[in-house]
Scaffold this motif. Structure first.
Motif, PDB file in Angstrom:
ATOM      1  N   GLN B 499       0.491  -1.348   0.452  1.00 37.91           N
ATOM      2  CA  GLN B 499      -0.195  -0.174   0.220  1.00 37.91           C
ATOM      3  C   GLN B 499       0.929   1.165   0.128  1.00 37.91           C
ATOM      4  O   GLN B 499       0.541   1.954  -0.006  1.00 37.91           O
ATOM      5  CB  GLN B 499      -0.718  -0.069   1.611  1.00 37.91           C
ATOM      6  N   SER B 500       1.834   1.093   0.779  1.00 38.91           N
ATOM      7  CA  SER B 500       2.965   2.346   0.635  1.00 38.91           C
ATOM      8  C   SER B 500       3.472   2.243  -0.347  1.00 38.91           C
ATOM      9  O   SER B 500       3.660   3.545  -0.765  1.00 38.91           O
ATOM     10  CB  SER B 500       3.842   1.838   1.529  1.00 38.91           C
ATOM     11  N   VAL B 501       3.837   1.553  -1.329  1.00 36.15           N
ATOM     12  CA  VAL B 501       4.231   1.778  -2.738  1.00 36.15           C
ATOM     13  C   VAL B 501       2.674   2.644  -3.808  1.00 36.15           C
ATOM     14  O   VAL B 501       2.950   3.599  -4.145  1.00 36.15           O
ATOM     15  CB  VAL B 501       4.256   0.389  -3.731  1.00 36.15           C
ATOM     16  N   MET B 502       1.890   1.555  -3.739  1.00 36.27           N
ATOM     17  CA  MET B 502       0.481   2.192  -4.032  1.00 36.27           C
ATOM     18  C   MET B 502       0.159   3.940  -4.050  1.00 36.27           C
ATOM     19  O   MET B 502       0.172   5.080  -4.640  1.00 36.27           O
ATOM     20  CB  MET B 502      -0.419   2.012  -3.968  1.00 36.27           C
ATOM     21  N   LYS B 503       0.499   4.195  -3.097  1.00 34.24           N
ATOM     22  CA  LYS B 503       0.427   5.637  -2.196  1.00 34.24           C
ATOM     23  C   LYS B 503       1.499   6.691  -2.755  1.00 34.24           C
ATOM     24  O   LYS B 503       1.601   8.167  -2.707  1.00 34.24           O
ATOM     25  CB  LYS B 503      -0.041   5.588  -0.801  1.00 34.24           C
ATOM     26  N   HIS B 504       2.211   5.834  -2.716  1.00 39.43           N
ATOM     27  CA  HIS B 504       3.708   6.963  -2.298  1.00 39.43           C
ATOM     28  C   HIS B 504       4.736   6.647  -3.597  1.00 39.43           C
ATOM     29  O   HIS B 504       5.266   7.842  -3.387  1.00 39.43           O
ATOM     30  CB  HIS B 504       4.754   7.215  -1.066  1.00 39.43           C
ATOM     31  N   PHE B 505       4.934   6.102  -4.428  1.00 36.24           N
ATOM     32  CA  PHE B 505       5.542   5.542  -5.244  1.00 36.24           C
ATOM     33  C   PHE B 505       4.533   4.954  -6.368  1.00 36.24           C
ATOM     34  O   PHE B 505       4.879   4.232  -7.352  1.00 36.24           O
ATOM     35  CB  PHE B 505       6.398   4.809  -5.521  1.00 36.24           C
ATOM     36  N   PRO B 506       3.602   5.762  -6.604  1.00 36.96           N
ATOM     37  CA  PRO B 506       2.279   4.997  -8.097  1.00 36.96           C
ATOM     38  C   PRO B 506       3.000   5.128  -9.048  1.00 36.96           C
ATOM     39  O   PRO B 506       2.912   4.155  -9.985  1.00 36.96           O
ATOM     40  CB  PRO B 506       1.499   5.899  -7.631  1.00 36.96           C
ATOM     41  N   GLU B 507       4.081   5.697  -8.852  1.00 38.12           N
ATOM     42  CA  GLU B 507       4.753   6.102 -11.013  1.00 38.12           C
ATOM     43  C   GLU B 507       5.049   5.031 -10.740  1.00 38.12           C
ATOM     44  O   GLU B 507       5.951   4.471 -12.429  1.00 38.12           O
ATOM     45  CB  GLU B 507       5.923   7.303 -10.703  1.00 38.12           C
ATOM     46  N   ASP B 508       6.117   4.519 -10.023  1.00 40.72           N
ATOM     47  CA  ASP B 508       6.810   3.249 -10.677  1.00 40.72           C
ATOM     48  C   ASP B 508       6.184   1.620 -10.658  1.00 40.72           C
ATOM     49  O   ASP B 508       6.550   0.201 -11.584  1.00 40.72           O
ATOM     50  CB  ASP B 508       7.601   2.543  -9.400  1.00 40.72           C
ATOM     51  N   LEU B 509       4.611   1.844 -10.258  1.00 41.78           N
ATOM     52  CA  LEU B 509       3.788   0.564 -10.559  1.00 41.78           C
ATOM     53  C   LEU B 509       3.384   1.035 -12.502  1.00 41.78           C
ATOM     54  O   LEU B 509       2.037   0.099 -12.720  1.00 41.78           O
ATOM     55  CB  LEU B 509       2.183   0.873 -10.541  1.00 41.78           C
ATOM     56  N   GLN B 510       3.809   2.806 -13.030  1.00 41.52           N
ATOM     57  CA  GLN B 510       3.258   2.531 -14.746  1.00 41.52           C
ATOM     58  C   GLN B 510       4.356   2.507 -14.967  1.00 41.52           C
ATOM     59  O   GLN B 510       4.060   2.780 -16.365  1.00 41.52           O
ATOM     60  CB  GLN B 510       2.810   4.169 -14.344  1.00 41.52           C
ATOM     61  N   ARG B 511       4.922   1.989 -15.656  1.00 41.28           N
ATOM     62  CA  ARG B 511       6.175   1.851 -16.023  1.00 41.28           C
ATOM     63  C   ARG B 511       6.073   0.104 -16.454  1.00 41.28           C
ATOM     64  O   ARG B 511       5.751  -0.557 -16.135  1.00 41.28           O
ATOM     65  CB  ARG B 511       8.005   2.951 -15.514  1.00 41.28           C
TER      66      ARG B 511
END
Ligand SMILES: Cc1cc2nc3c(=O)[nH]c(=O)nc-3n(C[C@H](O)[C@H](O)[C@H](O)COP(=O)(O)O)c2cc1C
Ligand code: SF4
Ligand code: FES
Lengths: 163, 511
Positions: B499-511
């Motif tokens: 959840q912390s990745v989804m919230k604070h580093f969402p761009e990394d789930l977009q590449r």
């Protein structure tokens, strides 16, 4: 596995008898057997079960639950690579890939010459000097692919000297 | 005159070559006819300097590090045996190194100073005086002292130790147990290991005091099999403690009894969870038990049991010796005393930092850590082990106390801090959290056992840009299900890093 005795029912029984009086004796017994012979032979399962008045299924269930116990002989050396986060932050993913490619095995595999068994491990407590690997009871820090190659070649030359 | 030289023997020093350095020093001393005694001390936890060689001089101990075997001859030429400081590896007085000097070491006061298995060394630095005091008191008085200290369990959940002990003290039974949780499975944590490798008598003393407090005569240290050095040193220390009367049936001549044994785990992260640990100690698969009943009432072999983390028990000798009030004078809010933090991963100066609660995460990473090892920008920090959130820069000023961390949706856990530079792929980290849960779930409940496998698959689809928006929604939903529907914190907290990745580093789930 070189250096370790071949198991026999009598030798297994000796390990069991030395520990079966302990409360919660099963893990200590499994450790003792694996330390001695390199693995827990499936043939030992009924023997252990009899001593502890447990079913084979119960004993087998315990062996298979824990990552540490194995039921087949490993290579001469066991190489564990830490897969956990601190090591990841220092390049352990590349190290894992390098190890698999250069040894030609995946995790839990043993090299064709039966020298090295590769295993994953999740943290060796050496996280401030990551990435870390363990060979036998020796832990190594700041392991680069080049350093890993040196460690591996040292393992294999030492094994050759023994023969 | 014989010069005393110290070469540490903890896992990290050994991993960085301390044995060959010690051997080379001995060789050099022999060939030069120098009067030298080499002592294998524990580590001070200044791990970027390991192996840290120290030479005793009239002014104090002078350090050199990190020393490699190849450096030894030149160091000796430059006057190492005389404590001469003219060498690029010379560090001056070890106690004056800011990383060490700026700490507040209560629990780790002795770490690295002494030979860990020497009882004389331990006694010379206040060792066993807590036990001596405890032997003058009754169980309730000991428990009251622990309550006064405000000590909360250091293993993650931060439950008040005094209240746990009170429950066990109040539970009537002919047999009770003290179980030390030395499973330390969290990545980025090594403080438990350091206690066992650098000051093992402190843990033995803490457990004996716990036994006196609640009327338990048998203790077990459940130690992970990944720690061979701790296993060897702890067993040595226990054997010597028996021989010297600090364990066994006549503790310090008091007629009171406490027996202690180390039991090895077998590579299962979940066996750090206290009920799973008890199952494992009983010789079973490490399946989590539903609570209640609490282990304090129905614990090991069905008997009342104190289960405490190594650091919790290691804090006890200081509290008994110096008083609960003294311990409680450190810290902030409801987080009292000191927290041994562990700085690891991509960090320039990694190691153990014991501080009163309340410093900020940034102070830790910058003032102590000196930034990243790679020299690149710091991007994310995971605190509290594999079940802890990844913190973005906006959260690095959070004070290190339990409540402040909870307020930003993070956990302090066991005090592990793992730093990542800007080359990190946070999508990969989120995926690993789920993967770790697949490997380590005990399998008792569905959200954790199956959910984690589905989690890996969903993240793979997101990363492959396969129906990304729908899959992101599915992942959020899956995380909620795991948080709400899991029996223990393994399944219940695995979503935190995700959840912390989804919230604070969402761009990394977009590449
Ligand atoms: C999945 C999981 C793993 C845990 N691992 C550990 C561990 O390695 N060491 C530890 O002390 N506590 C661990 N805990 C916390 C223990 O369940 C328990 O809270 C702790 O041992 C109590 O001791 P304390 O009150 O002294 O902290 C873990 C909890 C969970 C849910
Ligand atoms: S959440 Fe996971 S580890 Fe915890 S009890 Fe359920 S299946 Fe076991
Ligand atoms: S994370 Fe690899 S040693 Fe701890």
């Amino acid at each position: 596995m070189s250096g370790l005795p071949q198991w026999t029912p009598e030798l297994i029984q000796a390990e069991i008898d030395a520990l079966k009086h302990k409360p919660g004796a099963l893990l200590p017994i499994l450790h003792a057997i694996q330390d001695k012979f390199g693995y827990v032979p499936p043939e030992a399962v009924p023997q252990i079960g009899d001593a502890l008045q447990q079913t084979r299924a119960e004993v087998h269930g315990v062996i298979s639950f824990y990552h540490h116990f194995r039921t087949a002989a490993p290579g001469t050396h066991t190489l564990q690579i830490c897969r956990a986060e601190a090591c990841q932050s220092m390049g352990s993913r590349a190290l894992e890939a390098h190890a698999k490619a250069s040894l030609g095995v995946d995790y839990h595999g043993t090299t064709a010459d039966r020298e090295i068994t590769l295993e994953p491990v999740y943290c060796l407590g050496n996280c401030a000097c990551a990435p870390s690997v363990r060979i036998g009871d020796d832990i190594h820090g700041r392991v680069t692919p080049e350093k890993l190659d040196r460690l591996v070649s040292r393992m294999t030359t030492r094994a050759l000297e023994l023969k | 005159m014989t010069t005393r030289i110290f070469v540490p023997c903890d896992t990290t020093a050994l991993a960085m070559g301390a044995d060959t350095v010690a051997a080379e020093l001995a060789q050099q001393a022999r060939s030069r006819g120098a009067q030298v005694e080499i002592i294998r001390n524990g580590s001070r936890g200044l791990f970027w300097l390991e192996p840290l060689v120290e030479v005793e001089t009239p002014d104090g101990r002078i350090g050199f590090g990190p020393v490699e075997a190849d450096d030894v001859a030149a160091l000796v030429d430059a006057g190492l045996f005389e404590g001469n400081a003219q060498h690029p590896l010379a560090l001056g007085l070890v106690e004056e190194i800011p990383f060490l000097k700026n700490q507040q070491r209560l629990t780790f006061a002795r770490a690295g100073i002494t030979d860990p298995v020497s009882i004389e060394d331990y006694r010379a630095l206040d060792g066993f005086s807590g036990l001596e005091k405890a032997l003058q008191l009754d169980g309730q008085q000991i428990v009251d002292e622990i309550k006064a200290s405000g000590l909360r369990g250091r293993g993650g959940a931060a439950f008040p130790t005094g209240i746990k002990w009170q429950t066990v003290l109040n539970a009537p039974a002919e047999q009770k147990y003290i179980v030390c949780n030395a499973d330390e499975g969290d990545s980025g944590t090594f403080a438990d290991r350091m206690v066992m490798e650098c000051d093992p008598y402190m843990l033995i003393e803490g457990m004996a005091i716990a036994g006196l407090a609640v009327d338990a005569t048998q203790g077990y240290i459940y130690l992970r099999s990944e720690y061979p050095v701790a296993h060897r040193l702890m067993n040595q220390a226990i054997e010597r403690a028996y021989a010297a009367g600090y364990l066994g049936d006549n503790l310090m001549g008091s007629g009171k009894r406490f027996d202690l044994e180390v039991r090895l785990g077998a590579g299962a992260y979940i066996c750090g969870e206290e009920t799973s640990l008890l199952e494992s100690l009983e010789g079973k698969r490490g399946l989590v038990r539903a609570k209640p009943p609490l282990p304090a009432i129905v614990g090991l072999f069905g008997k009342p049991t104190v289960v405490n983390n190594v650091l919790s028990l290691a804090a006890v000798p200081f509290i008994m010796d110096k008083g609960g009030e003294t311990y409680a004078s450190y810290g902030m809010g409801r987080s009292l005393g000191t927290l041994p933090m562990q700085l690891a991963g991509n960090v320039k100066r990694g190691g153990l930092i014991e501080l009163a609660f309340g410093a900020t995460l940034r102070q830790l990473m910058e003032d102590f850590g000196g930034g990243t090892f790679s020299g690149r920008a710091l991007r994310a920090v995971q605190v509290g082990g594999p079940l802890g959130a990844y913190l973005p820069e906006s959260q690095w000023d959070t004070p290190l106390d339990y409540e402040s961390f909870a307020a930003v949706g993070a956990v302090l856990g066991h005090g592990g801090v793992v730093m990542f530079d800007d080359t990190v792929d946070m999508g990969e980290q989120a995926r690993f959290s789920m993967e770790f849960c697949v490997v380590e779930s005990c399998g008792k409940c569905t959200p954790c056992r199956i959910g984690s496998t589905r989690g890996v698959e969903v993240i793979d689809r997101i990363r492959a840009n396969d129906n990304r928006d729908a899959n992101l929604e599915l992942l959020a939903d899956l995380c909620d299900t795991m948080v709400d529907g899991s029996l223990c914190a393994m399944g219940g907290m695995t979503p935190f890093p995700v959840q912390s990745v989804m919230k604070h580093f969402p761009e990394d789930l977009q590449r």
